[in-house]
Write a protein that holds these residues in place. Structure first.
Motif, mmCIF file in Angstrom:
data_model
loop_
_atom_site.group_PDB
_atom_site.id
_atom_site.type_symbol
_atom_site.label_atom_id
_atom_site.label_comp_id
_atom_site.label_asym_id
_atom_site.label_seq_id
_atom_site.Cartn_x
_atom_site.Cartn_y
_atom_site.Cartn_z
ATOM 1 N N VAL A 103 -2.899 -5.578 16.188
ATOM 2 C CA VAL A 103 -2.127 -5.866 17.396
ATOM 3 C C VAL A 103 -1.507 -4.617 18.001
ATOM 4 O O VAL A 103 -0.965 -4.667 19.112
ATOM 5 C CB VAL A 103 -1.020 -6.896 17.092
ATOM 6 N N THR A 104 -1.545 -3.491 17.295
ATOM 7 C CA THR A 104 -1.016 -2.242 17.857
ATOM 8 C C THR A 104 -2.058 -1.508 18.690
ATOM 9 O O THR A 104 -1.746 -0.496 19.319
ATOM 10 C CB THR A 104 -0.520 -1.323 16.731
ATOM 11 N N GLY A 105 -3.280 -2.003 18.698
ATOM 12 C CA GLY A 105 -4.342 -1.359 19.463
ATOM 13 C C GLY A 105 -4.296 -1.748 20.929
ATOM 14 O O GLY A 105 -3.525 -2.615 21.362
ATOM 15 N N PRO A 106 -5.154 -1.118 21.756
ATOM 16 C CA PRO A 106 -5.123 -1.341 23.205
ATOM 17 C C PRO A 106 -5.651 -2.712 23.633
ATOM 18 O O PRO A 106 -5.451 -3.108 24.782
ATOM 19 C CB PRO A 106 -6.010 -0.212 23.750
ATOM 20 N N LEU A 107 -6.347 -3.426 22.749
ATOM 21 C CA LEU A 107 -6.963 -4.691 23.158
ATOM 22 C C LEU A 107 -6.200 -5.920 22.666
ATOM 23 O O LEU A 107 -6.730 -7.028 22.695
ATOM 24 C CB LEU A 107 -8.410 -4.748 22.647
ATOM 25 N N ALA A 108 -4.952 -5.737 22.231
ATOM 26 C CA ALA A 108 -4.148 -6.880 21.817
ATOM 27 C C ALA A 108 -3.883 -7.831 22.993
ATOM 28 O O ALA A 108 -3.647 -9.031 22.805
ATOM 29 C CB ALA A 108 -2.834 -6.414 21.212
ATOM 30 N N SER A 109 -3.949 -7.297 24.210
ATOM 31 C CA SER A 109 -3.703 -8.132 25.399
ATOM 32 C C SER A 109 -4.865 -9.082 25.698
ATOM 33 O O SER A 109 -4.787 -9.866 26.642
ATOM 34 C CB SER A 109 -3.450 -7.245 26.614
ATOM 35 N N LEU A 110 -5.950 -9.028 24.912
ATOM 36 C CA LEU A 110 -7.051 -9.976 25.112
ATOM 37 C C LEU A 110 -6.598 -11.425 24.967
ATOM 38 O O LEU A 110 -7.209 -12.331 25.529
ATOM 39 C CB LEU A 110 -8.174 -9.687 24.109
ATOM 40 N N TYR A 111 -5.523 -11.635 24.227
ATOM 41 C CA TYR A 111 -4.989 -13.000 24.089
ATOM 42 C C TYR A 111 -4.644 -13.596 25.452
ATOM 43 O O TYR A 111 -4.598 -14.811 25.619
ATOM 44 C CB TYR A 111 -3.747 -13.001 23.215
ATOM 45 N N LEU A 112 -4.382 -12.727 26.422
ATOM 46 C CA LEU A 112 -4.023 -13.211 27.759
ATOM 47 C C LEU A 112 -5.150 -14.036 28.376
ATOM 48 O O LEU A 112 -4.901 -14.939 29.184
ATOM 49 C CB LEU A 112 -3.686 -12.019 28.664
ATOM 50 N N LEU A 113 -6.409 -13.751 28.013
ATOM 51 C CA LEU A 113 -7.530 -14.532 28.528
ATOM 52 C C LEU A 113 -7.417 -15.991 28.095
ATOM 53 O O LEU A 113 -7.660 -16.908 28.885
ATOM 54 C CB LEU A 113 -8.846 -13.932 28.030
ATOM 55 N N ALA A 114 -7.056 -16.221 26.842
ATOM 56 C CA ALA A 114 -6.898 -17.588 26.360
ATOM 57 C C ALA A 114 -5.712 -18.269 27.014
ATOM 58 O O ALA A 114 -5.768 -19.463 27.348
ATOM 59 C CB ALA A 114 -6.739 -17.585 24.838
ATOM 60 N N VAL A 115 -4.633 -17.533 27.228
ATOM 61 C CA VAL A 115 -3.438 -18.106 27.851
ATOM 62 C C VAL A 115 -3.740 -18.547 29.282
ATOM 63 O O VAL A 115 -3.387 -19.657 29.699
ATOM 64 C CB VAL A 115 -2.281 -17.088 27.827
ATOM 65 N N VAL A 116 -4.396 -17.700 30.048
ATOM 66 C CA VAL A 116 -4.729 -18.037 31.436
ATOM 67 C C VAL A 116 -5.702 -19.211 31.491
ATOM 68 O O VAL A 116 -5.562 -20.121 32.313
ATOM 69 C CB VAL A 116 -5.305 -16.802 32.161
ATOM 70 N N THR A 117 -6.692 -19.214 30.608
ATOM 71 C CA THR A 117 -7.648 -20.317 30.563
ATOM 72 C C THR A 117 -6.943 -21.643 30.322
ATOM 73 O O THR A 117 -7.207 -22.648 30.988
ATOM 74 C CB THR A 117 -8.683 -20.079 29.459
ATOM 75 N N SER A 118 -6.019 -21.652 29.377
ATOM 76 C CA SER A 118 -5.277 -22.876 29.075
ATOM 77 C C SER A 118 -4.382 -23.281 30.240
ATOM 78 O O SER A 118 -4.319 -24.455 30.614
ATOM 79 C CB SER A 118 -4.438 -22.675 27.814
ATOM 80 N N ALA A 119 -3.689 -22.318 30.821
ATOM 81 C CA ALA A 119 -2.758 -22.630 31.911
ATOM 82 C C ALA A 119 -3.474 -23.191 33.129
ATOM 83 O O ALA A 119 -2.945 -24.059 33.835
ATOM 84 C CB ALA A 119 -1.966 -21.377 32.287
#
Length: 350
Positions: A103-119
């Motif tokens: 989660v300290t790497g640059p791609l930890a924000s990939l979780y945002l794809l799942a959040v937007v999909t759900s929202a």
């Protein structure tokens, strides 16, 4: 068709349509995720530990998404399948982060794809649950990575990301909800007569064609009724247009009162109304209208009625409307406030 049978829906189920329409976008998001992971592997190379597992997981995830896109299995009864996609997406991202820089790497924000999909499709509650699951994944990744969360830098990183996920998820879900409300209002404006609340001409035509197609397949009768008020101009001239509107509303309420839930009732324009009665022959429709006429015998409300039935008076909806309209004018020519049918021999029109 019983009294409880519903009309073919002229109601835009925004959630169902949105889920069906979003599936293409969902697959594109999943494939974008696969492309980002693949690009990372190409640029950075496979991790020394768990590299082949990451590669197999990526191939399996892409295969799952590709298979789902070919099956096209989303509809209003399978909304949970979309939720499964988002949870699998969270699992795949967690596996990727575990196999790489965490989660300290640059791609930890990939979780945002799942959040937007759900929202976009599942609403606020489901999105909040997924953000909670993502928070648990953060904790798990810290533990598996052998680092501690309780440092200022890590706490700031996790808290900032989770706040961003919550804000983006909530605002996206709220925006989607507002769009749904706006679309429902637009549909009501497009399909309802503003004075009576009945279906308007456009809505009646859409629904009537659906019922006609059902009648053709089942070889069941239905009847079309055209109702036109007698003397509305005289009421407007002598008592004003407000009195004329009250008379129109009175007739609209009486028509709704005598209709079944399966019947269509619409204001066709001005002082003309139209009804469609599924599974009702001409005699049944005529008897219903005679009872309606008898119910207003003691009032000043008067109207002329014409009836046509499928297939007795024609095999096309347009022809039935023409015959019912002609029969209505026959009622007017005979003194008004009565119900008429044309001779079935005259059914071939045009």
């Amino acid at each position: 068709m019983s009294d409880q049978d519903p009309l073919p829906p002229l109601v835009w189920n925004s959630q169902r349509v949105q889920i069906q329409g979003f599936t293409t976008g969902l697959y594109q998001i999943e494939w974008l995720l696969v492309m980002l992971v693949t690009l990372y592997v190409v640029v950075m190379g496979l991790p020394e530990e768990g590299g082949w597992g990451l590669l197999l997981a990526t191939i399996a995830y892409f295969g799952f998404s590709l298979m789902a896109s070919r099956l096209r299995f989303f509809d209003d009864r399978q909304r949970w399948l979309l939720a499964i996609h988002t949870w699998i997406m969270i699992g795949f991202i967690t596996w990727f982060l575990y196999s790489t820089e965490g989660v300290t790497g640059p791609l930890a924000s990939l979780y945002l794809l799942a959040v937007v999909t759900s929202a976009l499709t599942l609403g606020v509650l489901a999105t909040l649950l997924e953000v909670a699951a993502i928070a648990a994944c953060y904790l798990l990744l810290f533990q598996l990575g052998g680092t501690t969360l309780m440092t200022p830098a890590n706490l700031a990183l996790v808290s900032t990301n989770l706040v961003v996920f919550l804000v983006v998820g909530y605002l996206t879900a709220a925006l989607v909800k507002a769009i749904q409300v706006s679309n429902r209002m637009l549909l009501a404006m497009a399909s309802q007569d503003p004075l009576t609340g009945l279906f308007n001409r456009r809505a009646f035509t859409d629904l009537a064609h659906t019922i006609h197609a059902m009648a053709e397949r089942s070889q069941r009768p239905y009847s079309v009724i055209v109702i036109d008020m007698d003397g509305l101009k005289a009421i407007n001239d002598s008592q004003g247009h407000e009195a004329g509107d009250r008379a129109i509303l009175d007739l609209a309420q009486r028509l709704k009162g005598c209709a079944r839930s399966s019947d269509l009732v619409a204001r066709h324009g001005g002082d003309e109304f139209v009804m469609l009665l599924p599974d009702t022959d001409a005699d049944g429709a005529r008897q219903l209208m005679k009872r309606l006429l008898a119910s207003v015998a003691s009032s000043e409300l008067q109207f002329s009625i014409g009836v046509a039935s499928y297939p007795e008076h024609g095999v096309r909806l347009e022809h039935l409307l023409v015959h019912a309209d002609r029969a209505m004018y026959e009622s007017k020519a005979s003194g008004g406030h009565r119900v008429s049918l044309q001779d079935p021999v005259q059914r071939e029109y045009g």
